[in-house]
Design a protein around this motif. Structure first.
Motif, short mmCIF file in Angstrom:
data_model
loop_
_atom_site.label_atom_id
_atom_site.label_comp_id
_atom_site.label_asym_id
_atom_site.label_seq_id
_atom_site.Cartn_x
_atom_site.Cartn_y
_atom_site.Cartn_z
N UNK A 86 -26.85 6.27 -131.65
CA UNK A 86 -26.24 4.79 -132.11
C UNK A 86 -24.84 4.99 -132.06
N UNK A 87 -24.05 6.21 -131.65
CA UNK A 87 -22.84 6.33 -131.89
C UNK A 87 -22.12 6.49 -130.42
N UNK A 88 -21.30 7.20 -130.55
CA UNK A 88 -20.06 6.89 -128.92
C UNK A 88 -19.73 8.20 -128.46
N UNK A 89 -20.58 9.30 -128.73
CA UNK A 89 -20.40 10.80 -128.07
C UNK A 89 -21.80 11.54 -127.99
N UNK A 90 -21.80 12.30 -127.11
CA UNK A 90 -23.38 13.02 -127.14
C UNK A 90 -23.36 14.04 -128.36
N UNK A 91 -24.83 13.94 -128.62
CA UNK A 91 -25.23 15.09 -129.86
C UNK A 91 -26.07 16.02 -129.38
N UNK A 92 -26.27 17.09 -129.94
CA UNK A 92 -27.29 18.19 -129.46
C UNK A 92 -28.72 17.87 -129.74
N UNK A 93 -29.43 18.30 -129.04
CA UNK A 93 -30.90 18.04 -129.02
C UNK A 93 -31.50 17.97 -130.20
N UNK A 94 -31.28 18.75 -131.34
CA UNK A 94 -31.67 18.87 -132.74
C UNK A 94 -31.62 17.49 -133.34
N UNK A 95 -30.33 16.99 -133.36
CA UNK A 95 -30.01 15.59 -133.95
C UNK A 95 -30.77 14.46 -133.43
N UNK A 96 -30.80 14.34 -132.02
CA UNK A 96 -31.67 13.41 -131.26
C UNK A 96 -32.78 13.26 -131.68
N UNK A 97 -33.53 14.54 -131.72
CA UNK A 97 -35.01 14.76 -132.00
C UNK A 97 -35.22 14.18 -133.51
N UNK A 98 -34.51 14.66 -134.40
CA UNK A 98 -34.75 14.43 -135.70
C UNK A 98 -34.59 12.94 -135.95
N UNK A 99 -33.45 12.27 -135.41
CA UNK A 99 -33.31 10.77 -135.42
C UNK A 99 -34.56 10.25 -135.01
#
Length: 484
Positions: A86-99
């Motif tokens: 929900x932000x404006x740059x890419x995040x690593x897989x672990x943050x995406x998965x936890x979100x």
């Protein structure tokens, strides 16, 4: 039968009220909304997460759990920006998965997943994670008008998304520029190709032809349409829910929804609309067929106007719209949706104010490097040189951008614990996405911004009486509302 996803709690106010609707404005009408029988209610994601923290002093996770408690019968949907979340740059897989794990636990049933460049590599991890937690994955492709975005392009990529496990598919027309015939062609072609999952259409009313496009989409076999309760619809917003329901009544596409309940919702949101009258912008409420050229989506259009006001350059509005189209072509025809709409739009503003590519924003540099994904079309050497310099070849990447990122969930959790601000696991995600805003909220420093009723001018002027002369006649006037 056609079903509706109503956007009143998310994209409607993002498009017309700079995303400022508060949870307190939503709760009084939730019981009625929950009785209507919508396919889904979009309540979260997009800019709502950011704005809750930055301007409203609200915990977005608390908004989600509260809305779920009040609307247990209707699937709740969020807009998830693939690896941007929900932000404006890419995040690593672990943050995406936890979100995704926490969002589903707190109330999100349907995840509408899209990538600004329609780069399916960026959508793979979110789709797999949504499936893993047992939620509904809705794969979405952004619609734009360009030499590369053909009917075959959309059918091919929708087929791939179905094969990736998506439970439904959506054509996401962020700027309201899909013509009736194009809407028909794409949806009909998908059905002819044998795509079996439901297909929906999301659009805005900016161009003035969206109601016609919705009707042709129905004729093509569309399963779901996106609408918004009428007081916060139209212009850069969306087709009004009540009108679409009435238009489809007694046809093969009849939604079966109660117009009586919908009118109750309308009454409520008329009051909400008035509460934020200081955010009303005439340009955002007008039909603007030039969107077919500049392609700026609803949410960005209203924010762009406010940006130009801050620069003292509102007179450059139409010049910026024209430059936006040129920048979009320069950058390989990215669909204009967050974050690419911001990148292209802000760079267009810089180009108009300071000369073409004389001032280059960092996000534009990262974009052409490939840090957001693969552009739909090739970027010319000339543009690469202007933006990155003579050694541009050394800076380009061709892998999935998130592959270059290190895991960060544990690091963020450790930092929050050290700050003694961790109250729940979801706070780690908020901190990873928006660290400064999250620290202010969790430490009690965040304060909500004003509403129209709290403006000093409103308080001072409301109720005052004046005598005015108009066409030779004298009238007594009482000021009830002051609009900026």
């Amino acid at each position: 039968m056609v079903q509706i996803t109503d956007l009143i709690f998310r994209d409607a106010h993002q498009s017309l009220l700079a995303t400022r609707m508060r949870t307190e404005d939503m709760l009084p009408i939730t019981k009625t909304m929950d009785q209507i029988g919508f396919f889904a209610l979009e309540v979260w994601g997009g800019a709502t997460f950011d704005v809750c923290l930055r301007y409203l002093a609200e915990d977005p996770w608390r908004r989600l759990t509260t809305l779920k408690e009040h609307m247990p019968n209707t699937p709740m949907q969020m807009l998830e920006r693939a690896m941007n979340i929900v932000a404006y740059r890419n995040f690593p897989d672990d943050v995406v998965q936890k979100f995704i794990e926490y969002a589903h636990k707190d109330g999100v049933d349907y995840f509408r997943i899209f990538d600004a460049l329609n780069d399916l590599r960026n959508m793979k991890v979110p789709i797999e994670t949504v499936k893993k937690v047992g939620a509904h994955a809705q794969g979405s492709l952004c619609y734009t008008i360009s030499p590369v975005h053909t009917i075959e392009y959309y059918v091919k990529n929708f087929k791939k998304l179905e094969e990736m496990g998506c439970n439904s598919l959506y054509l996401k027309d962020m700027a309201g520029m899909v013509s009736p015939f194009k809407a028909y062609q794409i949806i009909h072609a998908c059905k002819e190709e044998g795509i079996n999952v439901p297909i929906g259409l999301h659009s805005h009313t900016t161009s003035g032809m969206t109601m016609l496009s919705y009707m042709k989409a129905c004729e093509a076999g569309v399963d779901i349409l996106d609408c918004a309760i009428s007081p916060i619809s139209g212009g850069a917003g969306h087709p009004p829910t009540e009108s679409i329901v009435a238009a489809l009544k007694d046809t093969p596409y009849d939604t079966g929804y109660s117009l009586e309940l919908l009118m109750e919702c309308r009454k409520h949101f008329l009051k909400v609309w008035d509460k934020y009258r200081h955010l009303h912008r005439e340009q955002a409420m007008k039909v603007d067929p030039s969107v077919i050229v500049h392609q700026i989506p609803g949410g960005m259009l209203s924010n762009l106007i406010i940006q130009l006001e801050r620069f003292g350059a509102v007179d450059k509005y139409y010049e910026v719209l024209e430059e936006t189209h040129r920048v979009q072509e320069d950058l390989g025809w990215p669909p204009l949706v967050t974050p690419t709409s911001q990148i292209v739009g802000v760079q267009a503003v810089m180009n108009v104010l300071f000369g073409r590519y004389k001032r280059i924003i960092e996000e534009a540099k990262n974009y052409v490097k490939g840090m957001y994904g693969k552009p739909p079309a090739e970027i010319s050497r000339e543009i690469y040189k202007k933006i990155l310099g003579s050694s541009w070849r050394d800076e380009i990447i061709d892998c999935r951008p998130a592959d270059l990122l290190k895991p960060m969930y544990k690091k963020c959790k450790d930092e929050l614990e050290e700050l003694k601000l961790l109250t729940k696991e979801e706070d780690v995600i908020s901190y990873a996405l928006f660290p400064e805003e999250t620290k202010k909220l969790l430490s009690g420093q965040a304060k909500p911004e004003f509403t129209s009723d709290e403006l000093p001018l409103e308080a001072e002027m409301r109720g005052r009486r004046f005598r005015v002369t108009l066409n030779g006649e004298e009238y007594e006037v009482t000021i009830r509302n002051v609009k900026k």
